[in-house]
Design an enzyme around this catalytic site. Structure first.
Site, PDB file in Angstrom:
ATOM      1  N   HIS A  33      25.255 -12.278 -24.588  1.00  0.00           N
ATOM      2  CA  HIS A  33      25.825 -13.176 -23.576  1.00  0.00           C
ATOM      3  C   HIS A  33      25.115 -14.532 -23.577  1.00  0.00           C
ATOM      4  CE1 HIS A  33      26.604  -9.112 -21.679  1.00  0.00           C
ATOM      5  NE2 HIS A  33      27.808  -9.627 -21.646  1.00  0.00           N
ATOM      6  N   LEU A 181      24.651  -5.720 -29.927  1.00  0.00           N
ATOM      7  CA  LEU A 181      24.171  -5.710 -28.554  1.00  0.00           C
ATOM      8  C   LEU A 181      25.334  -5.477 -27.601  1.00  0.00           C
ATOM      9  CD1 LEU A 181      21.541  -8.602 -28.489  1.00  0.00           C
ATOM     10  CD2 LEU A 181      21.259  -6.200 -29.137  1.00  0.00           C
TER      11      LEU A 181
END
Length: 277
Positions: A33, A181
């Site tokens: 992110h 991830l």
């Protein structure tokens, strides 16, 4: 960085901005992110990230209630990554009434792969993203390539609805052993985490096989599924598809035109990944 919880305050804060860049998230943030936020930061203009766990994209048996809410930590990470505004609306703020109006993306793209195994998922995704776009009114929105099908669905929605937003894809961030991830990686036990790298390993093997000239795509997919099952995985799909439309490729299709996508469960944790070929 400002943290804003209301649509009215967000619009007031962004009034007059012409180059806002937006990164929508469901929180429980990780380096993937943050890389999108840094990518947005480099594009110029203010950067807005949202944190909202969207009920509409969860099926009744999925993990909406247990999905980690880590807003305080998320805010610290976003500030460190260069975010200007964190938009963190409550469910009541974003959905003050039951959401009767919903976006139904075309079945040919949205009801395959993830959409086949998670019916209604992309209806929920498109509806919340469109609503967030209306709140933020960005010029640019950055989405990760890890959710490859989602990126395509959103890009097509923006194009077909003539929305003045540039959709930018961010590369997948991986751990040192190759695992993509994901917020859901935290559900893995230590033993499962050690085994989780097998998913990206099988994708790399498929990429290598196609690059070496393999064109029996069904056989290559079946071999990858068998290898995962032998390691204790329960696959939803392992699929070699065309990048342009995620349809099944023809033997003439080769490197530069394809992507391999997978979703599988290890224990109770469902992981997804993809690699372009």
């Amino acid at each position: 960085m400002r943290t804003i919880h209301s649509i009215a305050e967000l619009r007031a804060a962004l009034a007059g901005q012409a180059r806002t860049a937006f990164v929508p998230t469901m929180g429980n943030l990780h380096e993937g992110h943050l890389s999108l936020v840094r990518q947005a930061r480099a594009l110029g203009g203010p950067v807005v990230a949202s944190v909202f766990v969207n009920r509409l994209q969860f099926a009744p048996h999925e993990d909406f209630d247990t999905y980690p809410r880590t807003l305080e930590r998320d805010a610290e990470l976003l500030q460190g990554a260069g975010c200007d505004i964190l938009f963190a609306p409550s469910e009541r703020e974003l959905y003050p009434q039951p959401q009767g109006y919903k976006v139904h993306p075309p079945a040919a793209l949205a009801d395959i792969l993830e959409g086949h195994f998670r019916p209604g998922f992309f209806i929920g995704v498109c509806t919340v993203v469109l609503k967030l776009f209306q709140c933020v009114q960005p010029a640019i929105a950055v989405f990760g390539k890890k959710d490859y099908q989602q990126l395509m669905v959103i890009r097509n929605m923006v194009q077909q609805l003539a929305m003045p937003i540039e959709i930018v894809g961010g590369e997948t961030c991986r751990a040192g052993d190759g695992l993509a991830l994901s917020s859901r990686n935290g559900y893995l036990s230590a033993a499962e985490r050690a085994q989780a790298v097998a998913l990206s390993g099988q994708l790399r093997a498929l990429v290598q096989a196609v690059q070496a000239g393999g064109r029996d795509f069904a056989a290559l997919e079946a071999a990858a599924v068998q290898a995962l099952q032998a390691r204790g995985w329960a696959e939803d799909y392992v699929a070699i598809r065309r990048r342009a439309d995620l349809l099944a490729p023809q033997p003439a299709d080769g490197p530069g035109a394809l992507v391999v996508l997978a979703a599988a469960r290890l224990g109770t944790t469902r992981l997804i990944d993809n690699l372009e070929i």
